[in-house]
Structures are given as structure tokens and as C-alpha cells.
Design an enzyme around this catalytic site. Structure first.
Site, PDB file in Angstrom:
ATOM      1  CE  LYS A  38      -1.047  -0.176   5.032  1.00 54.53           C
ATOM      2  NZ  LYS A  38      -2.041   0.084   5.900  1.00 54.53           N
ATOM      3  CG  PHE A 117      19.695  -5.153  21.081  1.00 53.49           C
ATOM      4  CD1 PHE A 117      20.780  -4.350  20.524  1.00 53.49           C
ATOM      5  CD2 PHE A 117      18.326  -5.250  20.939  1.00 53.49           C
ATOM      6  CE1 PHE A 117      20.047  -3.057  20.041  1.00 53.49           C
ATOM      7  CE2 PHE A 117      17.878  -4.055  20.099  1.00 53.49           C
ATOM      8  CZ  PHE A 117      18.502  -3.153  19.665  1.00 53.49           C
ATOM      9  CD  GLN A 231       9.029  -5.723  22.866  1.00 57.87           C
ATOM     10  OE1 GLN A 231       9.376  -5.443  21.537  1.00 57.87           O
ATOM     11  NE2 GLN A 231       9.457  -6.718  23.655  1.00 57.87           N
ATOM     12  CG  HIS A 233      11.119   0.352  22.993  1.00 59.76           C
ATOM     13  ND1 HIS A 233      11.888   0.832  23.509  1.00 59.76           N
ATOM     14  CD2 HIS A 233      11.838  -0.635  21.992  1.00 59.76           C
ATOM     15  CE1 HIS A 233      13.327   0.773  23.201  1.00 59.76           C
ATOM     16  NE2 HIS A 233      13.052  -0.133  22.240  1.00 59.76           N
ATOM     17  CG  LEU A 243      12.523   3.019  19.100  1.00 60.61           C
ATOM     18  CD1 LEU A 243      12.118   2.143  20.223  1.00 60.61           C
ATOM     19  CD2 LEU A 243      12.355   1.826  17.917  1.00 60.61           C
ATOM     20  CD  GLU A 246      16.315  -3.800  23.848  1.00 59.04           C
ATOM     21  OE1 GLU A 246      15.300  -3.572  24.113  1.00 59.04           O
ATOM     22  OE2 GLU A 246      17.061  -4.838  23.722  1.00 59.04           O
ATOM     23  NE  ARG A 286      13.150  -3.712  22.838  1.00 61.40           N
ATOM     24  CZ  ARG A 286      13.030  -4.002  21.585  1.00 61.40           C
ATOM     25  NH1 ARG A 286      11.991  -4.412  20.876  1.00 61.40           N
ATOM     26  NH2 ARG A 286      14.160  -3.416  20.965  1.00 61.40           N
ATOM     27  CG  HIS A 354       8.616  -1.394  19.828  1.00 63.37           C
ATOM     28  ND1 HIS A 354       8.931  -0.422  18.773  1.00 63.37           N
ATOM     29  CD2 HIS A 354       9.406  -2.234  19.634  1.00 63.37           C
ATOM     30  CE1 HIS A 354      10.060  -0.711  17.987  1.00 63.37           C
ATOM     31  NE2 HIS A 354      10.355  -1.798  18.591  1.00 63.37           N
ATOM     32  NE  ARG A 389      10.166  -7.677  18.653  1.00 63.18           N
ATOM     33  CZ  ARG A 389      11.005  -6.737  18.279  1.00 63.18           C
ATOM     34  NH1 ARG A 389      12.096  -7.052  17.971  1.00 63.18           N
ATOM     35  NH2 ARG A 389      10.773  -5.361  18.690  1.00 63.18           N
TER      36      ARG A 389
END
Lengths: 595, 251
Positions: A38, A117, A231, A233, A243, A246, A286, A354, A389
Site C-alpha cells: 500500500k 542488546f 510489547q 518499548h 522510538l 534499545e 523490554r 512497539h 520478544r
């Protein structure tokens, strides 16, 4: 109505869709591929991913570690066989992207560099400064241009699947520039439309992230799995939700409350040390970090800002040079949008929605229960994220499972006979009439934006970081009300060319269905696990009753029916999720017991 | 919201090909706070004042490249341009210059996509390598040679700024030439000779008159003017070396 005959049609031109298209093209150059998006593919929301993509790289790392981090991070609601498959293929896929030109950041000797991370035991996040998703997406898009068999339908909006003889046989699209409908026939269909974060008020997502493909599969009887797991964040811009990756914490950033105190040490993530320690403090997962924010707010230890409570993301000690090299985009976002120089002042942040952990139910080969229908990426639930996640697993997921979906859909398309064009066309015409009806009807009085805002607010109220039966029920009731009011929606714009109001109405209808699947799945999960945390007597994880996947089934004109499916446990029995010093102690004990 | 709410006038260039002969301006009064972008202002119009206003947008953070517009005559990303910087004056938003308008603030960008496709924007490997052999080694200095040019978000502000593109729509233009240069400069790539044909061609780099406005408006500091002008040197070199080597002098 135009008719286009493809072998495989892919809906969604982000990371997963492009990777799938390339996989189909490479598996058999004779297959005709229709790639529907789209937006122009490089506008897809993969573009906004910042921090990096996970894949075992260092000699000190192992597939087992990546597996354990992922399964533990997901609070044991992962399909362990699928996780095992996934971690074994991440690095090869990331290397493939390197061969295609992705500008991965490098070590001095020219190898791909990796960074720390959240929730990851060893540094294994491949990164391209703090624009990893942008570079991956443009690399995939530009590489896809090499393959003549990929026919792109850019700025074509998918309004339905066509299903006949019990299998998916194509899609119906609107060309946005003209308002014309097209039937794309295909032997198989891949959905790669991304998540649904825009059903929440404060979120990191782009405007396109409206759950389109989830809703389409769902309406055709495919369950949406684990939709209650959304989630938050922990480090986002107040108000807009934009955002701050992280990687800010991976590079050594601190989170502090109004007293300048690194509060995460009060929530089982300590001890606080001056440099980042993997799986501790700011490098915790997170869900835990967003939950800790909530408690700080309850205790009155956050700072009040114009867009609600905030804590500070403090990067000052990293120095301007390192920030400019490793986090250039973050630097500019803070400067331009907040007027904060992160080398001189801390950045105010708060959690925002997020990522959608759940999605279209598929097996480890991306195949849904509806024959011929495949899904990959955030829109799917292939089973690697469980209840939470880990950051940098989703970019790798796009590649690993985008490729699988492409190969499997190609194989399926070759195994089936061509569809019956006349009857598919008839179906598509019925779809066209229904969708046009939304635009041509008169007398509606509900504004799209009003309904959308009420939906986003009720989702935040009922399905936020902490949840209560009473407010979740209110959200479910409110969504019923909004669906009823949607029937009275008013599309003022009756034109054909670039009628985005009409498309917004269609998207809103998708979002209401997806929101319902989330709220009802949440209400019925009477335990706390990962990103689903309750405060009404179900504060603990309850493996006896809820070590299982929720599955939301669409019911026309009613709330979804929720049932449950088993969780595949292969080698990691459910254990205690612990981080920081407690996590290290638990790991030592586990090792000792195996010795 | 504790902040005092103010109202700003936003003048929008409207055009609907189904009903309008020519574009026309329409003014909306939009309440705003100091942290609101021009994009948020335009979204407010669509949500509450006129649902028929059409524009592209998505990420809101200057990385997807969708929301380029002329803002008071300057090519800008509307998501990172703020209403407070225009208040109390009226702010004017129009579709990006030099492109056909499809509707309101939406331009037709097919021409750019064709140019992007024409430059072979992918690695043509200098040496083949299997996945089992792992990654190509590329030092930070080698990365540095092209990284800046790989940061183009295809927002097309540079085309709206380019007077030459305004005159000649066939000019490959700043962003596409920059991406061409990005691949040529990549240590993994061996496709420069093929791409130089386009650089040298009539619609290639020598259209550029080195105005440099493209680099000024670039929201990602890609510096397309630099990329284009480096290619003028490369092209001249290629021209002379062509007499010495059959496939030109590149690599």
C-alpha cells in the site's frame, strides 16, 4: 476490473515481503510474483527499526545461548523447535544481506561488528549504526530490482483475499492513484503486512501499521495466536511515542528516575554497575523495563511532563563522538524533536506500544491452516517470540521466515492447478461492490478519526502494561460499541483518485477486528506472563493452566471465540525468568544440576 | 495539556483532478502546541476539518521519506518541520515542486522509481562469494567511502530543489545519481563500468550545474551535490581512458 495472473502473490513490501519475493524468484525464475504494497516498499515500517538484527557471530557465543535467551525472554511461550530452526539460520541470512550490500557497521579488521542488546547473554546484534531497519529495507528493495519476475504493485491497497475450494487463490486490491480494483489470481498467497501497533494510542509505529493482513486472514477463519502479548518499548518520546532504540542502552546508556537513581536495581535487575552487563539493569528485557517504569510512576519517582510521566535516558557519559558514530539518528531525533542535546542533557522517555508478538497462526514453515496461505514477519505468529520478544530478533525473523515463506509458497503454487478465473472474478466483483459501498453510502454521521481515537484510548486503558479484568472488560464492551458505530461511519470523500479517507475507513475496520482479538485474548488469560501482566489476583505465571497459546477465532457480528493450542517444548522446560545477579545465580545452578 | 494552545493558519494547495481545472489554495485554522510538526497540523485538518485532504505520511520520524512537501516554498519533510517556527504567520504547504500532482499534496513519483531501477542499485559482485565463506571484509574506511551516500531515504526533496530537473525531467537527478555512486564506491562492487554509461549519457551528470541546493535541503546530510560532482570527474576520466581500454577506464 483488471485481472493479473501470478503464481505467488505477496501482500506487504517490507522486509519480510521483499525477502519472500526474492526467495520465490531465486527458487524458480519462471514463477510470476506479484508484490502488493500500500506504500512504495521503502516506506514500509521496517524502515524505522533502529538497533539491529540478532545472529550468533562471536566465538564466545553459541546457538544454544541464543535459543535460551529467546525462550526465556519469551517466558517459555515459544515454539522451541521453531526457535531452534530460527537461531541456526540468522547469521547466514544476515551474511546474505551483507553480500547484497547492507552497510553493516564493522570492526577495525573489516568484520561485521556486533553490539549488546536487552536480554541477550552475548553481543550478537548486527547493526548499521542506528538505522539498521532502514538499511536492511533499502538493501532488500534495491536488490529486488534485479529480479524481472517480481512484478510490483506499489501503492495498491489489499481489500480481501479470494478463497475457493478451501484454499487461498489470490487477492483483490485497489490502485490508490485511480481507485481501480484488480483481481490478482495466484496459486499461493503470502501475507507480510507487519504489526498492528496503531490500535494503541501512544506507539512507535508508522501510520501504515494497521494490522491489515491479520484482519484479512482472521476474517477468513485463520486464528490469530497470542494476540494479548503486545510489547511496550521502555524508551520512547513522550507524546508521539517515537522510538529511542534499545541500542542506546546497548552502548551503555542509563535509565534514571527523578532522583537520578538507576531504579532498575530495585526490580531484580541489579546490581548497578558503571558499564553495561548483559542481561542486567538497562540490558534487561523490554517487558521488565516497562513494568519497572510503571512501578516508579506509582511510587511518585517519575518526572511529570506535558505528555505524562517520564524517566530519563542518560547518554551523557558516552560522549558526543561515540553518540554521533553509533547513535546518529537518536542524536538528531533528540535535538530536532525535543530540543535536547543528548551529550549534554538526559532525554525524557516513557514506554509506548512497539510490537505485536502475536499474529496469524502459522507452523514452522510459515503455512497457515488455510491451504495456500502463508505469513511471515510481525503479522505472523510463527512462535519465536512467545510472551515477550527480545530486541533484534524481529529483523532476523523477517529474513529467516521471509525466505521460508517464499520457498514454501513457491512449492505450493507449483503443486496446484490454476484456479477458475470466472468464479474468482465473480467473488472479486462482490468484494468490489462491498468495498465501494463504504464510500458511496450516504447519511453516516461518525467521523473516522473520532472512532479511531476512541479505539486507541480504550486499548491503552484496558490493555496497557498492567491489566485488570474490569478495565479489560470495559475495553471489550467499548470495542463492541465502536464496531456498531462503525456501521454509521461517514466517508465524506466520494472521489476515486487518492481517496485516502476511504482507505482510512477500511483500515479502521481492520483495526477494530484486530483490537478485539487482543482485548478478548487478554481478558481470558488469567495469569501473568511476559508482556501480559495482571494485578487482579493473577499476578503469577500459571503453567498448569496457561502454558498454552491463545487462538482468537473471528465471529461475524460478535466477540471472537478464544481457544487454546499446545506449546512445543523440546529442550528447555519452563523455569524461573531471572535477570541481573539473580539470573546469573540461576544459570550457575542449572549448569551444576546438569553436570 | 498544560501548554497554552494557539491557532495557526495553514494554507494548503488543493487539487482534485476529478473536479478541479487547476490547483487552488485553501486556508485552515489549526490549533497547535509548540511540539507539533507541520505533518501533525495537516493530519489535524484531515481528521477534524476536511477528510478529503490527501497526503502521504508514515513513520513521523524522518526515515520513511513519505511526507516531503513544499513548506513556505522550501522542500521539507513535514514531520520534522515545526509549526512553532512559522507562528504567528501563516504557513503554506504545497506538493513537492517539479513533479506532477496526483492530488493535493501527493505527487507522481513513478519517474523517480524508473530512474532508481535504471541505475542498477544493487551489488554486482567484484568477486563471487558463498555464504559459507562468510562476509566480505570491509574496513571502517572502506565503509566510510560510501556510507553517507547510502543514507538516502528517497524523499525527493533534492529533485524539488534541483533547477535542472525542473527544466529537464529526463535528468537522472541527485538521489538516483547518488545511489549509483554509493554502489560504485562500495568495495564489494564491480559494476562501475556498467553504471558509468548512464553517468556519461545525455541525461547523466553533466546536466548538473552545481547549484548545490539539493545538498542544502537533504534531511539526511547525504550531500548529493558532492556525489554528482565526483562523478563528473569520474566521467571525464572514463572518457579519456576509453581510448586506452575497450570497456572504459573504470576498475
Amino acid at each position: 476490473m483488471e485481472i493479473f495472473k501470478a503464481d505467488v502473490v505477496i501482500v506487504g513490501g517490507g522486509g519480510a515481503g521483499l525477502r519472500a519475493a526474492i526467495a520465490v524468484a531465486e527458487s524458480d525464475p519462471a514463477l510470476r510474483i506479484a508484490l502488493v504494497s500500500k506504500v512504495y516498499p521503502m516506506r514500509s515500517h521496517t524502515v524505522a527499526a533502529e538497533g539491529g538484527a540478532a545472529g550468533v557471530k562471536l566465538p564466545s557465543d553459541s546457538l544454544d545461548y541464543h535459543f535460551s535467551d529467546t525462550v526465556g525472554g519469551g517466558d517459555w511461550l515459544c515454539e522451541q523447535d521453531v526457535v531452534e530452526y530460527f537461531v541456526a539460520r540468522c547469521s547466514a541470512e544476515l551474511t546474505q544481506l551483507e553480500h547484497w550490500g547492507c552497510p553493516w557497521s564493522r570492526t577495525a579488521d573489516g568484520q561485521v561488528n556486533v553490539r549488546a542488546f536487552g536480554g541477550m547473554k552475548i553481543e550478537r546484534t548486527w547493526f548499521a549504526a542506528d538505522k539498521t531497519g532502514f538499511h536492511m529495507l533499502h538493501t532488500l528493495f534495491q536488490t529486488s530490482i534485479k529480479y524481472p519476475s517480481i512484478k510490483r504493485f506499489d501503492e495498491h491497497f489489499c481489500v480481501d483475499l479470494v478463497v475457493e475450494e478451501g484454499r487461498a487463490q489470490g487477492v483483490v486490491t485497489i490502485e490508490i492513484a485511480s481507485g481501480e480494483f484488480t483481481l490478482i489470481e495466484a496459486g499461493s498467497v503470502i501475507i507480510a503486512t507487519g504489526g498492528a501497533g496503531r490500535v494503541f494510542r501512544e506507539n512507535t509505529n508508522g501510520g501504515v501499521v494497521t494490522g491489515d493482513g491479520m484482519a484479512l486472514a482472521y476474517r477468513h477463519g485463520v486464528p490469530l495466536r497470542d494476540m494479548e502479548f503486545v510489547q511496550y518499548h521502555p524508551t520512547c518520546m513522550p507524546g508521539t511515542g517515537l522510538l529511542f532504540t534499545e541500542a542506546c542502552r546497548g552502548e551503555g546508556g542509563f535509565l534514571v528516575n527523578k532522583d537520578g537513581y538507576r531504579y532498575l536495581q530495585d526490580y531484580g535487575l541489579g546490581p548497578a554497575e558503571p558499564t553495561p552487563r548483559n542481561k542486567a539493569m538497562e540490558l534487561g528485557p523490554r517487558d521488565r523495563l516497562s513494568q519497572a517504569f510503571w512501578y516508579e510512576q506509582q511510587k511518585g519517582r517519575t518526572i511529570e511532563g506535558p505528555h505524562g510521566s517520564v524517566v530519563y535516558l542518560d547518554l551523557r557519559h558516552l560522549g558526543e563522538a561515540k553518540l554521533r558514530e553509533r547513535l546518529p539518528q537518536i542524536y538528531e531525533l533528540a535535538e530536532q524533536y525535543l530540543g535536547v542535546d543528548p551529550a549534554k542533557a538526559p532525554i525524557p522517555v516513557r514506554p509506548a506500544v512497539h510490537y505485536t508478538m502475536g499474529g496469524i497462526l502459522v507452523d514452522g514453515l510459515c503455512s497457515s491452516p488455510l491451504p495456500g496461505l502463508y505469513a511471515a514477519g510481525e503479522c505472523s505468529s510463527v512462535g519465536i517470540h512467545g510472551a515477550n520478544r527480545l530486541g533484534s530478533n524481529s529483523l532476523s525473523e523477517l529474513l529467516v521466515f521471509g525466505k521460508v515463506a517464499g520457498e514454501e509458497a513457491a512449492r505450493f503454487a507449483k503443486s496446484v492447478a490454476p484456479g477458475n478465473t470466472a468464479s474468482l472474478h465473480k467473488q472479486a466483483q462482490a468484494v468490489e461492490q462491498r468495498v465501494l459501498g463504504l464510500k458511496t453510502k450516504t447519511g453516516g454521521s461518525e467521523r473516522i478519526a473520532t472512532l479511531r481515537k476512541e479505539m486507541a484510548q480504550t486499548m491503552e486503558d484496558g490493555c496497557g502494561i498492567y491489566r485488570l479484568a474490569e478495565t479489560m472488560q470495559k475495553t471489550c464492551d467499548k470495542l463492541d460499541e465502536l464496531k456498531a458505530r462503525f456501521r454509521n461511519v461517514n466517508v465524506e470523500d466520494k472521489s476515486s483518485v487518492w481517496n485516502t479517507e476511504w482507505l482510512l475507513a477500511i483500515e479502521l475496520e481492520y483495526q477494530l477486528d484486530v483490537a478485539q482479538s487482543m482485548a478478548h485474548s487478554a481478558l481470558q488469560r488469567r495469569e501473568s506472563r511476559g508482556a501480559h501482566q495482571r494485578l487482579d489476583g493473577f499476578e503469577q505465571r500459571d503453567d498448569a493452566n496457561f502454558l498454552k497459546h491463545s487462538q482468537a477465532h473471528y465471529v461475524a457480528d460478535g466477540p471472537p471465540r478464544i481457544d487454546y493450542g499446545p506449546v512445543k517444548i523440546t529442550k528447555s522446560p519452563p523455569g524461573t525468568r531471572a535477570y541481573g545477579a539473580a539470573g546469573e545465580k540461576a544459570e550457575r545452578e542449572r549448569k551444576a544440576s546438569h553436570a | 495539556m498544560p501548554e497554552q494552545q494557539k491557532t495557526i493558519e495553514i494554507e494548503v494547495l488543493r487539487y482534485n483532478p476529478e473536479t478541479d481545472q487547476v490547483p487552488y489554495a485553501q486556508v485552515f485554522a489549526v490549533p497547535f502546541t509548540d511540539d507539533m510538526s507541520v505533518l501533525q497540523g495537516v493530519q489535524y485538518i484531515k481528521d477534524y476539518l476536511d477528510g478529503s485532504l490527501s497526503f502521504r505520511w508514515s513513520c513521523r520520524m524522518a526515515i520513511c521519506g513519505s511526507c516531503g512537501m513544499m513548506i513556505n516554498g522550501e522542500p521539507s519533510l513535514s514531520c520534522q518541520t515545526f509549526l512553532r517556527d512559522y507562528y504567528p504567520e501563516r504557513v503554506r504547504v504545497e506538493a513537492l515542486a517539479h513533479f506532477p500532482i496526483e492530488r493535493d499534496l501527493v505527487i507522481n513519483m513513478e519517474g523517480f522509481i524508473e530512474k532508481l531501477e535504471s541505475i542498477q542499485p544493487y551489488i554486482i559482485p567484484k568477486e563471487a562469494r558463498t555464504l559459507a565463506q562468510g562476509e566480505y571484509l570491509q574496513t571502517p574506511a572502506q565503509l566510510n567511502a560510501y556510507e553517507q551516500f547510502s543514507s538516502c531515504i528517497n524523499c525527493l526533496l533534492c529533485y524539488a530543489a534541483c533547477p535542472q530537473f525542473g527544466l529537464n525531467k529526463d535528468f537522472v537527478g541527485p538521489a538516483a545519481l547518488t545511489l549509483l555512486h554509493r554502489y560504485n564506491m562500495d568495495s564489494r562492487d564491480g559494476g562501475q563500468a556498467e553504471r558509468m554509461q548512464l553517468v556519461n549519457a545525455e541525461e547523466g551528470v553533466f546536466n548538473c550545474t552545481a547549484v548545490g541546493y539539493c545538498s542544502e535541503v537533504c534531511p539526511k546530510h547525504v550531500d548529493p551535490a558532492n556525489a554528482v560532482n565526483l562523478n563528473k570527474t569520474n566521467s571525464a576520466m572514463d572518457y579519456f581512458l576509453r581510448f586506452l581500454a575497450p570497456k572504459g577506464g573504470t576498475k
